[in-house]
Design an enzyme around this catalytic site. Structure first.
Site, short mmCIF file in Angstrom:
data_model
loop_
_atom_site.label_atom_id
_atom_site.label_comp_id
_atom_site.label_asym_id
_atom_site.label_seq_id
_atom_site.Cartn_x
_atom_site.Cartn_y
_atom_site.Cartn_z
CB SER A 145 -0.96 -0.05 1.19
OG SER A 145 -1.99 0.91 1.06
CG ASP A 221 -7.36 -3.34 -2.26
OD1 ASP A 221 -7.92 -2.41 -1.64
OD2 ASP A 221 -6.15 -3.60 -2.13
CG HIS A 254 -5.59 -2.66 1.11
ND1 HIS A 254 -5.00 -2.36 -0.11
CD2 HIS A 254 -4.99 -1.84 2.01
CE1 HIS A 254 -4.11 -1.41 0.06
NE2 HIS A 254 -4.07 -1.08 1.33
#
Length: 276
Positions: A145, A221, A254
């Site tokens: 991320s 995600d 995620h």
């Protein structure tokens, strides 16, 4: 330097250290996994950069990476995601301030005094790690991320410094998404030209070294469409002729469940390059 944790793990040791960072002007905590091979000689190092709200604990406790690092003889280094402590600027929001350093060198107050995560990751942290005889100066870098953004940017800006790079769910175009726009405006100011030096999509257009990029992205995600936009990286790499393996993984979100599912692939990818 102070060792805070020392735990046997897959024949090696999972340690956590606290050390003084002159670049950041504060103490920093760093997770370091030494595989069993480190007892017999120096090992290459994989630097892992974590995402928003994380510290060194998230990766070392959730990813399951030590098993694969032990198989391949790789040291894992997982630093905190920002400067912290008394006197370090902060914000009430989760996506700015402590836990959200974005791996940039801030130029605006009140952030500029401490928020120099780019220099810390590129220069100070490796110098500290590689002072140990167990660690070689053969490096790879990866992240998730916000940390995936950091890994891509740092590898692209430092040709020859890393043998390989990979990312999970990276923020590939921070200049074009809310997370990045908020952080960059705060840390760097309103000049969008200055933002380009920390934007992987912009950097790919002009890099000299064609280091292959490995990116895993879950198609479930929750941030895919609004914050991550991997299609922008694909388009930039296609236009520049830059090698990219973008793997869209069906059903994954995620979380660290996603990272744990594919971290073995990534460490094998890095091991091949590190041993070349």
């Amino acid at each position: 330097m102070e060792r805070l944790e020392h735990r046997a793990c897959f024949g090696g040791w999972q340690d956590v250290y606290r050390h003084r960072s002159e670049v950041l002007g504060c103490d920093m905590t760093v997770g370091v996994y030494f595989p069993p091979q480190a007892e017999r000689g120096s090992c290459p190092v994989l630097y892992w950069l974590s995402g928003l709200t994380c510290n060194e604990q998230n990766f070392i406790t959730k990813a399951g990476a030590q098993r694969y690092a032990a198989e391949h003889g790789i040291i894992l280094v997982a630093p905190d995601t920002s400067p912290r402590g008394e006197g370090v600027a902060n914000d009430d929001a989760y996506d700015l301030g402590q836990g959200a350093g974005f791996y940039v060198d801030a130029t605006r107050e009140p952030w500029a005094k401490h928020y120099r995560m780019y220099d810390y990751i590129v220069e100070e942290l490796p110098a500290w790690v590689e002072a140990d005889s167990a660690a070689s100066d053969v490096r790879a870098i990866s992240g998730h991320s916000m940390g995936g953004h950091g890994a891509l940017v740092i590898a692209l800006r430092n040709p020859g410094r890393y043998r390989s790079v990979s990312a999970f769910s990276p923020i590939v175009a921070p200049s074009q998404v809310p997370w990045g726009e908020k952080a960059f405006a705060a840390y760097l100011g309103d000049d969008r030209e200055a933002w380009k030096q920390y934007d992987a999509v912009e950097l790919v257009k002009g890099v000299r070294e064609k280091l292959p990029l490995l990116v895993d992205q879950g198609d479930a995600d929750e941030f895919l469409a609004t914050q991550l936009k991997p299609e922008l990286l694909r388009a930039a790499c296609d236009a520049a002729g830059h090698p990219l393996e973008l793997r869209m993984q069906p059903g994954y979100d995620h979380s660290y469940y996603f990272i744990a599912s594919f971290i073995g692939d990534h460490i094998a990818h890095h091991a091949k390059a590190l041993r070349a």
